[in-house]
Design a protein around this motif. Structure first.
Motif, PDB file in Angstrom:
ATOM      1  N   ASN A 242       0.174  -1.067  -0.050  1.00 14.58           N
ATOM      2  CA  ASN A 242       0.132   0.047   0.020  1.00 14.58           C
ATOM      3  C   ASN A 242       1.133   1.308   0.207  1.00 14.58           C
ATOM      4  O   ASN A 242       2.083   1.099   0.339  1.00 14.58           O
ATOM      5  N   THR A 245      -1.149   7.585  -0.344  1.00 17.39           N
ATOM      6  CA  THR A 245      -1.463   8.199  -0.979  1.00 17.39           C
ATOM      7  C   THR A 245      -1.980   9.701  -0.285  1.00 17.39           C
ATOM      8  O   THR A 245      -2.841  10.400  -0.226  1.00 17.39           O
ATOM      9  N   ASP A 256       9.043   2.303   0.193  1.00 15.46           N
ATOM     10  CA  ASP A 256       8.240   0.442   1.454  1.00 15.46           C
ATOM     11  C   ASP A 256       9.409  -0.191   2.430  1.00 15.46           C
ATOM     12  O   ASP A 256      10.936  -0.050   2.312  1.00 15.46           O
ATOM     13  N   ARG A 374       7.306   3.018   4.403  1.00 17.58           N
ATOM     14  CA  ARG A 374       6.201   2.960   4.424  1.00 17.58           C
ATOM     15  C   ARG A 374       5.823   1.173   5.014  1.00 17.58           C
ATOM     16  O   ARG A 374       5.852   0.563   4.375  1.00 17.58           O
ATOM     17  N   GLY A 377       0.660  -2.141   5.159  1.00 19.94           N
ATOM     18  CA  GLY A 377       0.252  -3.348   4.307  1.00 19.94           C
ATOM     19  C   GLY A 377       0.506  -3.128   3.056  1.00 19.94           C
ATOM     20  O   GLY A 377       0.996  -2.899   2.471  1.00 19.94           O
ATOM     21  N   GLN A 378       0.412  -4.544   3.199  1.00 18.28           N
ATOM     22  CA  GLN A 378       0.579  -5.233   2.186  1.00 18.28           C
ATOM     23  C   GLN A 378      -0.564  -6.103   1.221  1.00 18.28           C
ATOM     24  O   GLN A 378      -1.734  -5.869   1.947  1.00 18.28           O
ATOM     25  N   THR A 379      -0.762  -5.952  -0.481  1.00 15.00           N
ATOM     26  CA  THR A 379      -1.392  -6.602  -0.905  1.00 15.00           C
ATOM     27  C   THR A 379      -1.379  -7.751  -1.789  1.00 15.00           C
ATOM     28  O   THR A 379      -0.305  -8.019  -2.083  1.00 15.00           O
TER      29      THR A 379
END
Length: 443
Positions: A242, A245, A256, A374, A377-379
């Motif tokens: 993620n 933003t 990351d 960052r 969370g991961q996707t």
């Protein structure tokens, strides 16, 4: 000191050489034989031991502790590994303080549990250091299974399937197996190449072939695997990350956290890894803490971990939070990023204070930063996957997906917590279910 041309303030070799060896040494040094016997002697060997229930892999903890106490550590290791083939890694990285040790009768009565995790490491290390594999393959079934992902779930699944007599091919996107254990865990938790040593030992069962650099959807497809194999297990984890933003989220110096940890894990010389003087980590999970602590150990002057909720809502355990604090990491809570400020490269990050319900308080704070990590969370990445639920592969009944003949487990599936030990349990249980479906015989 070598500076990055893109991110002023980010540099390598911030510390004297001896400091790196000390900072990245084993977080929990191994017990010697005497220490293990003393620790094992504290166990009550409860008949209805709550620690077993608290273990996601259902290891018979009182039994293996008794085996250590009676001078048979290899028998203890087999007790552990029969339930959790990656028991050595889990002994190092499991949050035992919130699992088995939290419910230990000694912890409840005295505030000092039996050292279950360290005893597990003592036993598994004793066996694995002899380069002996305690399990043998069953007679060949003639069945073949494809496993996607060489992380904890995939390797646990592959090992159990191989032990039951199936031939397994493991496809992994990386150049080295291990998944999270190899690329995503703090270096000080598994030093000296333990992750690869454990994988090599695990593969000693035979019947498992590794295919590296194979990405699902690019190099292999789910339809192709279904056509070529009798069953498929998906355990590829979460490959996407993620993003932030917020305005300025694309500035130099914004990285990351998973990449930062991976680079450190793979570095031949940790002193060569650049780190900022003022580092801010955004997130509240284990990855965030690992990144923050390691930034401090690399020589960052100030490291701030910023989380949008209170400490009681952080996914990182209290032990991990306290570890971060003990290393000098400042933990800010109830803050969300509003803007990353700087001319090309990050110079500071503005946060907005929020209430418990995430509503704005109207107050902001700017934190100096030349490096922002960052960890929010991961996707899941991939196309033509089984049905998803909350962004993960939906599974029922020991990992069965919406597609016949396809199972899933670990971080990519909805089965449980994002822990190494949970992934191992899900891979093992899926393998047992696959075996039953393929042969009609319970494993």
């Amino acid at each position: 000191m070598t500076n990055s041309p893109f991110t002023p303030g980010v540099a390598a070799e911030r510390l004297a050489d001896p400091a790196y060896a000390e900072n990245f040494s084993d977080l929990h040094p191994a017990l010697d034989t005497h220490e293990a016997l003393v620790a094992a002697d504290r166990c009550y060997f409860c008949h209805d031991a709550p620690c077993i229930t608290a273990c996601p892999t259902d290891i018979d903890i009182p039994l293996f502790v008794r085996q250590i106490a009676t001078g048979t550590p290899d028998a203890a290791a087999k007790t552990i590994l029969s339930q959790n083939i990656m028991g050595g890694m889990c002994a190092r990285v499991c949050p035992t303080e919130t699992l088995c040790e939290q419910v230990c009768v000694r912890e409840v009565a005295e505030g000092k549990p039996v050292l279950i995790g360290q005893l597990q490491r003592f036993a598994t290390d004793h066996l694995q250091n002899q380069d002996v594999h305690p399990f043998e393959r069953a007679d060949a079934t003639g069945k073949t299974v494809a496993v996607v992902g060489a992380g904890p779930a995939g390797l646990a699944c592959a090992h159990r399937l191989a032990m039951l007599g199936h031939d397994v091919v493991v496809y992994d996107a990386r150049s080295k197996p291990g998944g999270l254990n190899e690329y995503g865990i703090a270096t000080y938790k598994t030093p000296a190449g333990f992750a690869q040593a454990e994988v090599e030992w695990l593969l000693g069962i035979g019947g498992i072939t590794l295919e590296h650099g194979k990405v699902l959807g690019r190099d292999v497809t789910l339809d192709g695997l279904k056509a070529d194999f009798d069953a498929v297990f998906l355990g590829m984890g979460l490959g996407g990350v993620n993003g932030l933003t917020v305005e300025g989220g694309d500035k130099d110096g914004v990285l990351d956290a998973v990449d930062f940890i991976s680079d450190l894990r793979q570095a031949a010389d940790v002193s060569a890894l650049p780190v900022g003087r003022e580092v801010v980590v955004v997130g509240g999970g284990m990855t965030a803490v690992d990144a923050a602590v390691q930034a401090k150990l690399l020589g960052a002057l100030n490291v701030t971990l910023a989380y949008r909720r209170g400490r009681d809502r952080m996914n990182a355990s209290v032990f991990e939070q306290d570890l971060a604090a003990s290393k000098g990491v400042r933990i800010m809570t109830h803050v969300v990023p509003k803007e990353i400020i700087g001319n090309g490269a990050v110079r500071e990050i503005e946060f907005e204070y929020v209430n418990a319900d995430m509503s704005s308080t109207g107050q902001t704070i700017c934190v100096p930063a030349d490096q922002v990590l960052r960890a929010i969370g991961q996707t899941l990445e991939g196309e033509a996957l089984p049905a998803l639920e909350r962004g993960k592969i939906a599974v029922t009944n020991a990992g069965r997906s919406s597609i016949d003949g396809v199972w899933a487990g670990g971080d990519c599936a909805t089965g449980g917590d994002d822990l190494t030990v949970t992934a191992v349990a899900e891979g093992r249980d899926a393998a047992m279910d696959i075996h039953t479906v393929l042969t009609g015989v319970a494993g």
